[in-house]
Design an enzyme around this catalytic site. Structure first.
Site, PDB file in Angstrom:
ATOM      1  N   ASP A 298     -44.442  30.925  97.891  1.00  0.00           N
ATOM      2  CA  ASP A 298     -45.099  29.650  97.582  1.00  0.00           C
ATOM      3  C   ASP A 298     -44.281  28.952  96.505  1.00  0.00           C
ATOM      4  O   ASP A 298     -43.365  29.534  95.917  1.00  0.00           O
ATOM      5  CB  ASP A 298     -46.533  29.913  97.089  1.00  0.00           C
ATOM      6  CG  ASP A 298     -47.394  28.653  96.986  1.00  0.00           C
ATOM      7  OD1 ASP A 298     -47.031  27.615  97.594  1.00  0.00           O
ATOM      8  OD2 ASP A 298     -48.429  28.695  96.301  1.00  0.00           O
ATOM      9  N   PHE A 472     -49.391  24.404  96.955  1.00  0.00           N
ATOM     10  CA  PHE A 472     -49.958  24.506  98.312  1.00  0.00           C
ATOM     11  C   PHE A 472     -48.862  24.583  99.377  1.00  0.00           C
ATOM     12  O   PHE A 472     -48.913  23.894 100.380  1.00  0.00           O
ATOM     13  CB  PHE A 472     -50.914  23.340  98.593  1.00  0.00           C
ATOM     14  CG  PHE A 472     -52.059  23.242  97.626  1.00  0.00           C
ATOM     15  CD1 PHE A 472     -53.159  24.087  97.726  1.00  0.00           C
ATOM     16  CD2 PHE A 472     -52.042  22.311  96.595  1.00  0.00           C
ATOM     17  CE1 PHE A 472     -54.214  24.005  96.827  1.00  0.00           C
ATOM     18  CE2 PHE A 472     -53.094  22.226  95.692  1.00  0.00           C
ATOM     19  CZ  PHE A 472     -54.186  23.070  95.806  1.00  0.00           C
ATOM     20  N   HIS A 473     -47.875  25.456  99.148  1.00  0.00           N
ATOM     21  CA  HIS A 473     -46.762  25.603 100.087  1.00  0.00           C
ATOM     22  C   HIS A 473     -46.559  27.059 100.525  1.00  0.00           C
ATOM     23  O   HIS A 473     -45.437  27.569 100.471  1.00  0.00           O
ATOM     24  CB  HIS A 473     -45.457  25.084  99.454  1.00  0.00           C
ATOM     25  CG  HIS A 473     -45.461  23.636  99.133  1.00  0.00           C
ATOM     26  ND1 HIS A 473     -44.585  23.061  98.225  1.00  0.00           N
ATOM     27  CD2 HIS A 473     -46.241  22.616  99.585  1.00  0.00           C
ATOM     28  CE1 HIS A 473     -44.823  21.767  98.138  1.00  0.00           C
ATOM     29  NE2 HIS A 473     -45.827  21.473  98.954  1.00  0.00           N
ATOM     30  N   PRO A 474     -47.601  27.754 100.998  1.00  0.00           N
ATOM     31  CA  PRO A 474     -47.389  29.147 101.409  1.00  0.00           C
ATOM     32  C   PRO A 474     -46.574  29.231 102.699  1.00  0.00           C
ATOM     33  O   PRO A 474     -46.696  28.384 103.583  1.00  0.00           O
ATOM     34  CB  PRO A 474     -48.810  29.681 101.615  1.00  0.00           C
ATOM     35  CG  PRO A 474     -49.609  28.476 101.986  1.00  0.00           C
ATOM     36  CD  PRO A 474     -49.000  27.332 101.202  1.00  0.00           C
TER      37      PRO A 474
END
EC number: 1.1.99.1
Length: 556
Positions: A298, A472-474
């Protein structure tokens, strides 16, 4: 029910596949989405400036939480993911950033992934895009996703922040998705010319949903994939509040597009993954793949906030008495404060010479507020979102039960490497230097957060532990490749199985330098051609910047 393809997840990649596969009128597709429709009358998802609202509830957000993060003072941290047609493109910040060319060239270093180089992928970024100022070697002019550029005069803080970056010795770039990502410049956004969010539901599904060969089921929670031996032959799901499962058969393939959190969960519930984990829940083993749910990555970021001495910030827009006018301007004219996500400037820099391409990202915002709309500073202010791009920290996603409604155990292991701490210390100190350039003198007041008293390594580290948040970048939990922890091959096909692909951000081997939505859409476009047996689009010949030992910044 029988279909050629069943797609699980109507998100940034799933909607691309549904649209492209049904361009063949003889191909039938079932698209399953656990969330609801993308209600076009709901300002929370359609108004760009309202981007914080979907994160505050659970209609459009899975609202996952991590396990206590051991290097973050054991905080349980947010892990929001989109729910509904559009997936996370329905609730994201609408920043259209593709990552750095060298991210993809780095993927392509692995044997078997050679055709994932930047120049192989660039035609698919272009295919997906319609940019408001027209096409060129880097941008598309007739794709499903509407991309708008920043216009002069929106807010003086944007240009002042870019100018401050240049005064600190960093380059200016006029296109963060063009020849050179490195530097500061205007940021493209997935917004329509009429000021509406350009999710993949709007861009892709709007053109496909009336096709007779596409069936869309919303409120359809996938329980598991059905196998006949090693072949995926269908999907079982629960509709609405029903506890009675519904089934459909896939004559050709099941395409798993549920995202970096849900895709590994569904594989694990279906008997694909770590054998010990599956045995714990008495799930019959279909195929052992130890990498399922591992390699979780992330972007972590923090906000550096400043008081604004001139009344040019968005603070008045937060006052309830101004919101009816803002709403009316947006609703009837598609203009005004409501028509922008306000991430209109940003940048990428290398914090140290050892990095071959940028490792720090900036988003500038002309208001001081948390990403989810909380903790707004009650005065004129502005902030930098800043974070590292390619952390060596790795986490996991693991089911806690066979119940599809139960959230999994999510652990990112944020800040588990010394490199993480060094990058964040560098980021805070560099940001302060940029913020104190002459271009911002007329606007910059006191430092609200972290505050001038926060100076030593120990103080900065404690600030990060307590205040850094997810961007919010998994990604990465079903990684593409051919080593023992890889889950899919270079075409998204799950190793050791037939008739099953994963096509979403979970297949990224390493996280990219920037926001994930544009690249997830590109992955959907590229693998759609592979599924259809079409020849890949011709490789681009566009040039791109490589620092190649250049100094991190110009000497003053």
């Amino acid at each position: 029910m029988q279909f050629d393809y069943i797609i699980i997840g109507a998100g940034s990649a799933g909607n691309v596949l549904a649209t492209r596969l049904t361009e063949d009128p003889n191909t039938t597709v079932l698209l399953l989405e656990a969330g609801g429709p993308d209600y076009r009358f709901d300002f929370r998802t359609q108004m760009p400036a309202a981007l914080a609202f979907p994160l505050q509830g659970k209609r459009y957000n899975w609202a996952y939480e991590t396990e206590p993060e051991p290097f973050m003072n054991n905080r349980r941290m947010e892990c929001g993911r989109g729910k509904g047609l559009g997936g996370s493109s329905l609730i994201n910040g609408m920043c259209y950033i593709r990552g750095n060319a060298l991210d993809l060239d780095n993927w392509a270093q692995e044997p078997g992934l050679e055709n994932w180089s930047y120049l192989d992928c660039l035609p698919y970024y272009r295919k997906a895009e319609t940019r408001d100022v027209g096409e060129n070697d880097y941008h598309g002019g007739d794709g499903p996703v509407s991309v708008i550029t920043s216009k002069p005069g929106v807010n003086p803080l944007f240009e002042a922040m870019i100018e401050a970056g240049m005064q600190a010795g960093y380059p200016r770039t006029d296109d963060l998705n063009g020849y050179q990502q490195e530097g500061f410049g205007p940021m493209d956004r997935t917004v329509t010319p009429h000021g509406r969010r350009a999710s993949t539901a709007r861009g892709y599904l709007d053109q496909a949903k009336s096709r007779p060969n596409l069936t869309i089921r919303t409120h359809a929670m996938t329980d598991h994939i059905i196998f006949d031996g090693k072949r995926a032959v269908g999907v079982e799901w629960l509709e609405g509040d029903s506890t009675i499962p519904t089934r459909a058969a896939a004559n050709k393939e099941v395409l798993l597009c549920a995202g970096a959190i849900a895709s590994p969960q569904i594989l694990q519930r279906s008997g694909v993954g770590n054998a010990e984990l599956l045995a714990e829940f008495d799930i019959p083993l279909v195929h052992e793949l130890p990498g399922v749910g591992e390699n979780l990555q992330d972007h972590l970021e923090m906000y550096l906030q400043y008081e604004c001495k001139e009344p040019v910030s968005l603070y008045p827009a937060l006052q309830w008495w101004n919101q009816p006018r803002i709403g009316a301007e947006w609703l009837f004219g598609g203009t005004g404060v409501g028509a922008s996500n306000h991430f209109e400037a940003g940048g990428f820099i290398r914090s140290r010479e050892e990095f071959a391409w940028p490792n720090i990202q900036y988003h500038f915002l002309p208001v001081a507020i948390n990403y989810n709309g909380s903790n707004a500073v009650k005065e004129h202010g502005f902030q930098c979102h800043v974070g590292s791009m390619r952390s060596p920290s790795r986490g996991h996603v693991r089911i806690k039960s066979r119940d599809p409604h139960q959230h999994p155990a999510i652990l990112f292991n944020y800040m588990s490497h010394e490199q993480d701490w060094q990058e964040f210390r560098d980021a805070i100190r560099t940001t302060r230097e940029i913020m104190h350039q002459p271009a911002l003198d007329q606007y910059r007041g006191r430092e609200i957060s972290p505050g001038v008293e926060c100076q030593t390594d120990e103080q900065l580290d404690e600030f990060v532990r307590n205040h850094a948040e997810t961007a919010f970048h998994p990604c990465g939990t079903c990684k593409m490749g051919y080593d023992e922890m890889a889950v899919v091959d270079g075409e998204g096909r799950v190793h050791g199985l037939e008739g099953l692909r994963v096509v979403d951000a979970s297949i990224m081997p390493q996280i990219i330098t920037g926001n994930l939505n544009a690249t997830t859409i590109m992955i959907g476009e590229k693998i759609a051609d592979m599924i259809r047996g079409k020849e890949a689009l011709p490789r681009s010949t566009a040039g791109y910047f490589v620092a190649n030992g250049m100094p991190v910044r110009a000497k003053k």
